[in-house]
Design an enzyme around this catalytic site. Structure first.
Site, mmCIF file in Angstrom:
data_model
loop_
_atom_site.group_PDB
_atom_site.id
_atom_site.type_symbol
_atom_site.label_atom_id
_atom_site.label_comp_id
_atom_site.label_asym_id
_atom_site.label_seq_id
_atom_site.Cartn_x
_atom_site.Cartn_y
_atom_site.Cartn_z
ATOM 1 C CE LYS A 198 -3.811 -2.386 2.225
ATOM 2 N NZ LYS A 198 -4.390 -2.831 3.497
ATOM 3 C CD GLN A 243 -3.192 -4.804 6.629
ATOM 4 O OE1 GLN A 243 -3.096 -3.825 5.902
ATOM 5 N NE2 GLN A 243 -3.876 -5.888 6.261
ATOM 6 C CG ASP A 268 -9.642 -0.288 5.373
ATOM 7 O OD1 ASP A 268 -9.421 -0.469 4.161
ATOM 8 O OD2 ASP A 268 -8.885 -0.683 6.277
#
Ligand code: NAP
Length: 293
Positions: free
Chosen positions: A52, A96, A119
């Site tokens: 990412k 994460q 997200d």
């Protein structure tokens, strides 16, 4: 049969984002900034976060990484989230997953400020998705919707079957494809581990989304002629045909299914690259303050 090239589409999206970022900088604005929190040293999570960061760099975003030891307390993690929620230099951030067992994932995700939740996991953003209001869509379903749109796949009135009902893939896919929107307006059936006659239901789908996490689960007898098949699954399985001794495969038995489809996503190179594209699009939206809460 047409292969839906997620890698090429993601490259196209990244180059569009790169031009927008260059324009922002020309106008004297700072580039979009995505931060990531990584807890512990799980190698897969480490790889995802690194990839990412690299992609952020490619499109001109700023990225930053906040590493925490595996034994970080929930309170310490919530404090870091609060810091990022209030840092005006950070447009959006991700935590994460997975997190160590002593930390409540829901508590953590609920603590991310909705306007920084790139997200799309916060209940406020999930609710807005459900209502069709402007929001951050979860990255994988967002990426799949981009593929459907950019390939001009007809969805209106189609019979869509989604295999899997997870919060991050199956359920949002069902919501997005059944919305009164374009793409959308499908009649959706959401299948899960208690579904009866799953094979027959799948075989009736014009659009079949496989997100169950079982390698090669979807076989040719479960696919209607000319169906669109989107394979979300990703598995590293042993192979004697590769140097590494492993190969990547999806939830669909690609070799037997592909010839029956009108469109199909391969694994790798299908949905995978589109997930990061979805995250970048959300971060850009956050930087441009497109959504008001
Ligand atoms: P998940 O949370 O494990 O959910 C799996 C879903 O499939 C559950 O709803 C489960 O039903 C259902 N299921 C499992 N076995 C089944 C069976 N035999 N018959 C019918 N339904 C069954 O998985 P996920 O996070 O959604 O991920 C799914 C797959 O996509 C995984 O391979 C994952 O690695 C991959 N993935 C890929 C990307 C990408 O970027 N390419 C992103 C996210 C996920 P119950 O609810 O009843 O348990």
């Amino acid at each position: 049969m047409k292969i839906i090239d997620g890698k090429a589409t993601a490259t196209e999206i990244k180059s569009e984002i790169k031009s927008i970022v260059a324009k922002m900088i020309d106008e004297g604005k700072r580039p979009p900034h995505l931060a990531a929190i990584l807890v512990g040293d799980d190698p897969a999570s480490q790889t995802y976060v690194n990839s990412k960061a690299k992609t952020c760099q490619d499109v001109g975003f700023t990225s930053s990484l906040y590493r925490q030891e595996a034994d970080v307390t929930e309170a310490e993690l919530l404090k870091l989230i609060d810091f990022l929620n209030n840092d005006h230099e950070v447009d959006g951030f991700i935590v994460q997953l997975p997190l160590p067992k002593h930390i409540s994932v829901q508590k953590v995700l609920n603590s991310v400020a909705p306007h920084k939740d790139v997200d799309g996991f916060h209940p406020v953003n999930v609710g807005r998705m459900l209502l069709g209001e402007p929001t951050y869509l979860p990255a994988t379903p967002f990426g799949i919707m981009q593929l459907i749109e950019r390939y001009g796949i007809e969805t209106e009135g189609k019979n869509c079957v989604v295999l899997g009902r997870s919060n991050i893939v199956g359920t949002p896919m069902g919501v997005l494809l059944s919305r009164n929107a374009s793409p959308g307006n499908c009649t959706v059936t959401l299948c899960h581990s208690r579904t009866q006659n799953l094979k027959a239901i799948a075989a009736n789908a014009d659009i079949l989304i496989a997100a169950i996490g079982k390698p090669g689960f979807v076989t040719a007898d479960m696919v209607k002629d000319n169906a669109v098949v989107i394979d979300v699954g990703i598995h590293r399985i042993p192979s004697d045909k590769t140097k590494s001794g492993f190969k990547l495969t999806g939830d669909v038995s690609y070799d037997e299914v592909a010839s029956k489809c009108s469109y199909i996503t391969p694994v790798p190179g299908g949905v995978g690259p589109m997930t990061i594209a979805g995250l970048l699009l959300n971060t850009l939206k956050a930087a441009q303050k497109e959504i008001t809460y």
